[in-house]
Design a protein around this motif. Sequence first.
Motif, PDB file in Angstrom:
ATOM      1  N   MET A 149       0.858  -1.186   0.000  1.00 37.38           N
ATOM      2  CA  MET A 149       0.000   0.000   0.000  1.00 37.38           C
ATOM      3  C   MET A 149       0.895   1.238   0.000  1.00 37.38           C
ATOM      4  O   MET A 149       1.711   1.433   0.903  1.00 37.38           O
ATOM      5  N   THR A 150       0.758   2.074  -1.023  1.00 40.62           N
ATOM      6  CA  THR A 150       1.618   3.248  -1.169  1.00 40.62           C
ATOM      7  C   THR A 150       0.803   4.526  -1.007  1.00 40.62           C
ATOM      8  O   THR A 150      -0.408   4.548  -1.266  1.00 40.62           O
ATOM      9  N   PRO A 151       1.444   5.633  -0.607  1.00 43.62           N
ATOM     10  CA  PRO A 151       0.741   6.922  -0.476  1.00 43.62           C
ATOM     11  C   PRO A 151       0.411   7.501  -1.846  1.00 43.62           C
ATOM     12  O   PRO A 151       0.895   6.996  -2.883  1.00 43.62           O
ATOM     13  N   PRO A 152      -0.370   8.562  -1.909  1.00 37.33           N
ATOM     14  CA  PRO A 152      -0.734   9.157  -3.199  1.00 37.33           C
ATOM     15  C   PRO A 152       0.472   9.624  -4.008  1.00 37.33           C
ATOM     16  O   PRO A 152       0.510   9.472  -5.225  1.00 37.33           O
ATOM     17  N   VAL A 153       1.460  10.226  -3.327  1.00 36.40           N
ATOM     18  CA  VAL A 153       2.656  10.727  -4.012  1.00 36.40           C
ATOM     19  C   VAL A 153       3.864   9.953  -3.492  1.00 36.40           C
ATOM     20  O   VAL A 153       4.152   9.973  -2.288  1.00 36.40           O
ATOM     21  N   ILE A 154       4.564   9.275  -4.388  1.00 35.80           N
ATOM     22  CA  ILE A 154       5.708   8.440  -4.019  1.00 35.80           C
ATOM     23  C   ILE A 154       7.005   9.182  -4.352  1.00 35.80           C
ATOM     24  O   ILE A 154       7.149   9.755  -5.442  1.00 35.80           O
ATOM     25  N   VAL A 155       7.939   9.149  -3.412  1.00 33.51           N
ATOM     26  CA  VAL A 155       9.241   9.800  -3.601  1.00 33.51           C
ATOM     27  C   VAL A 155      10.328   8.763  -3.380  1.00 33.51           C
ATOM     28  O   VAL A 155      10.268   7.981  -2.416  1.00 33.51           O
ATOM     29  N   ASP A 156      11.334   8.757  -4.264  1.00 36.32           N
ATOM     30  CA  ASP A 156      12.435   7.804  -4.090  1.00 36.32           C
ATOM     31  C   ASP A 156      13.456   8.353  -3.097  1.00 36.32           C
ATOM     32  O   ASP A 156      13.293   9.460  -2.555  1.00 36.32           O
ATOM     33  N   ASP A 157      14.506   7.602  -2.876  1.00 36.81           N
ATOM     34  CA  ASP A 157      15.523   7.993  -1.891  1.00 36.81           C
ATOM     35  C   ASP A 157      16.226   9.283  -2.267  1.00 36.81           C
ATOM     36  O   ASP A 157      16.725  10.004  -1.394  1.00 36.81           O
ATOM     37  N   ALA A 158      16.277   9.582  -3.549  1.00 32.29           N
ATOM     38  CA  ALA A 158      16.940  10.809  -3.996  1.00 32.29           C
ATOM     39  C   ALA A 158      16.027  12.030  -3.938  1.00 32.29           C
ATOM     40  O   ALA A 158      16.437  13.137  -4.289  1.00 32.29           O
ATOM     41  N   GLY A 159      14.767  11.828  -3.504  1.00 30.97           N
ATOM     42  CA  GLY A 159      13.831  12.942  -3.402  1.00 30.97           C
ATOM     43  C   GLY A 159      13.075  13.225  -4.669  1.00 30.97           C
ATOM     44  O   GLY A 159      12.392  14.257  -4.772  1.00 30.97           O
ATOM     45  N   ASN A 160      13.175  12.330  -5.665  1.00 36.54           N
ATOM     46  CA  ASN A 160      12.466  12.522  -6.929  1.00 36.54           C
ATOM     47  C   ASN A 160      11.047  11.959  -6.827  1.00 36.54           C
ATOM     48  O   ASN A 160      10.841  10.845  -6.333  1.00 36.54           O
ATOM     49  N   VAL A 161      10.087  12.722  -7.312  1.00 40.15           N
ATOM     50  CA  VAL A 161       8.687  12.306  -7.281  1.00 40.15           C
ATOM     51  C   VAL A 161       8.415  11.377  -8.458  1.00 40.15           C
ATOM     52  O   VAL A 161       8.835  11.644  -9.596  1.00 40.15           O
ATOM     53  N   ASP A 162       7.725  10.278  -8.174  1.00 41.16           N
ATOM     54  CA  ASP A 162       7.335   9.338  -9.227  1.00 41.16           C
ATOM     55  C   ASP A 162       6.110   9.914  -9.940  1.00 41.16           C
ATOM     56  O   ASP A 162       4.968   9.733  -9.515  1.00 41.16           O
ATOM     57  N   LEU A 163       6.362  10.599 -11.039  1.00 42.24           N
ATOM     58  CA  LEU A 163       5.285  11.291 -11.748  1.00 42.24           C
ATOM     59  C   LEU A 163       4.313  10.322 -12.393  1.00 42.24           C
ATOM     60  O   LEU A 163       3.106  10.604 -12.495  1.00 42.24           O
ATOM     61  N   ASP A 164       4.785   9.184 -12.842  1.00 40.32           N
ATOM     62  CA  ASP A 164       3.899   8.197 -13.474  1.00 40.32           C
ATOM     63  C   ASP A 164       2.877   7.663 -12.465  1.00 40.32           C
ATOM     64  O   ASP A 164       1.713   7.424 -12.822  1.00 40.32           O
ATOM     65  N   GLU A 165       3.323   7.463 -11.214  1.00 41.33           N
ATOM     66  CA  GLU A 165       2.399   6.969 -10.198  1.00 41.33           C
ATOM     67  C   GLU A 165       1.317   7.999  -9.894  1.00 41.33           C
ATOM     68  O   GLU A 165       0.166   7.650  -9.635  1.00 41.33           O
ATOM     69  N   ILE A 166       1.672   9.280  -9.928  1.00 42.37           N
ATOM     70  CA  ILE A 166       0.659  10.326  -9.735  1.00 42.37           C
ATOM     71  C   ILE A 166      -0.379  10.243 -10.847  1.00 42.37           C
ATOM     72  O   ILE A 166      -1.589  10.326 -10.605  1.00 42.37           O
ATOM     73  N   THR A 167       0.074  10.059 -12.072  1.00 44.58           N
ATOM     74  CA  THR A 167      -0.862   9.940 -13.207  1.00 44.58           C
ATOM     75  C   THR A 167      -1.782   8.742 -13.027  1.00 44.58           C
ATOM     76  O   THR A 167      -2.999   8.831 -13.266  1.00 44.58           O
ATOM     77  N   ASN A 168      -1.225   7.621 -12.599  1.00 42.81           N
ATOM     78  CA  ASN A 168      -2.040   6.417 -12.405  1.00 42.81           C
ATOM     79  C   ASN A 168      -3.063   6.616 -11.283  1.00 42.81           C
ATOM     80  O   ASN A 168      -4.224   6.192 -11.396  1.00 42.81           O
ATOM     81  N   ASN A 169      -2.628   7.238 -10.199  1.00 48.56           N
ATOM     82  CA  ASN A 169      -3.543   7.460  -9.069  1.00 48.56           C
ATOM     83  C   ASN A 169      -4.700   8.363  -9.469  1.00 48.56           C
ATOM     84  O   ASN A 169      -5.865   8.101  -9.134  1.00 48.56           O
ATOM     85  N   LEU A 170      -4.392   9.449 -10.179  1.00 45.17           N
ATOM     86  CA  LEU A 170      -5.447  10.399 -10.549  1.00 45.17           C
ATOM     87  C   LEU A 170      -6.428   9.783 -11.534  1.00 45.17           C
ATOM     88  O   LEU A 170      -7.619  10.109 -11.519  1.00 45.17           O
ATOM     89  N   ALA A 171      -5.935   8.885 -12.381  1.00 40.45           N
ATOM     90  CA  ALA A 171      -6.818   8.239 -13.352  1.00 40.45           C
ATOM     91  C   ALA A 171      -7.752   7.240 -12.679  1.00 40.45           C
ATOM     92  O   ALA A 171      -8.802   6.895 -13.229  1.00 40.45           O
ATOM     93  N   ASP A 172      -7.354   6.780 -11.489  1.00 46.69           N
ATOM     94  CA  ASP A 172      -8.136   5.748 -10.786  1.00 46.69           C
ATOM     95  C   ASP A 172      -8.790   6.327  -9.528  1.00 46.69           C
ATOM     96  O   ASP A 172      -8.984   5.629  -8.543  1.00 46.69           O
ATOM     97  N   MET A 173      -9.135   7.610  -9.583  1.00 49.82           N
ATOM     98  CA  MET A 173      -9.626   8.304  -8.389  1.00 49.82           C
ATOM     99  C   MET A 173     -11.150   8.292  -8.313  1.00 49.82           C
ATOM    100  O   MET A 173     -11.832   8.569  -9.296  1.00 49.82           O
ATOM    101  N   ASN A 174     -11.687   7.969  -7.124  1.00 47.24           N
ATOM    102  CA  ASN A 174     -13.127   8.031  -6.859  1.00 47.24           C
ATOM    103  C   ASN A 174     -13.354   8.909  -5.644  1.00 47.24           C
ATOM    104  O   ASN A 174     -12.630   8.811  -4.650  1.00 47.24           O
TER     105      ASN A 174
END
Length: 308
Positions: A149-174
């Motif tokens: 289970m991951t949060p809405p916005v995922i960040v890697d160890d280097a502090g980079n935001v996983d932009l693809d995961e944001i797109t997937n989350n927003l597309a699957d939002m209710n």
Amino acid sequence: MRVTQNMLSNNMLRNLSNSYSNLDKYMEQLSTGKKITRPSQDPVVAMKGVNYRTQVAEIEQFERNMSEVNNWTDNTDAALSEANKVLQRMRELAVQASNGTYEEGQRTNIAEEIDQLKAHLVEVANTQVNNKYLFNGTKTTGTERAGEMTPPVIVDDAGNVDLDEITNNLADMNDVYVEVSKGTKIQVNSNPNDIFTRELFEDVESFSNALRSGVPDDQLSVHIGVIESHAEQVINERANIGAKMNRVELIEDRLSNQRVSAKSMMSDNEDADIEEVIINLTTQESIHRAALSSGSRVIQPTLLDFLR
């Protein structure tokens, strides 16, 4: 018709039994404060009582639902207030960086602060209240990715935001809805499609990279308008929350009035009039004493009394 001693005795005992029954009824009403304690005593009152109690229980449940609505809106508004402060600070830094007075090292310092502000935006986007994510729609416990289970916005160890995961989350939002009255539901969450979008984090990263790359001042000034547009989206969403909170207050007032009215009807239906019960009990006691007194006279004169 010949009236016998047995008939007089039986009638007297029956009347005394009825008198005891009335005394018991009034004493029970006085001790419980209710007109009836069993449905058999008055089925109409009992059926109305069930309906009124159901209505009161329903209203009280809606009032508890209103507490959940307030919890969502208050915490969401607080989170968006933080996001607005972050974006306003970014705008100030963009204005400062584009005025041509900062050297390359100073721009790098600004870029580092932008990165920290971006990290704070991620924290705001992942805000949890009672272990529920406010900006993840109905998936309040997180989004399942690779068995976790991951949060809405995922960040890697280097502090980079996983932009693809944001797109997937927003597309699957209710959206999350809570029923606040019969047939009326209110959306309690703020849709991140309007706030914490992929574009927001892309624009912040683009601004940070521009500060480090030494681009001309006029290219940095472009980011001022971009950040302002994201801040405007946050302000608009806070305005929507404010309008929603005003509506919630009106619904709360209506539910409060309905609860008072329902409890009043329930009380009128099943609560005994104590003054009337006391009068009835006192009257019945007098009647009972009179019955006992007259009964003693009926039983006493028998044939044996005259044969002595």
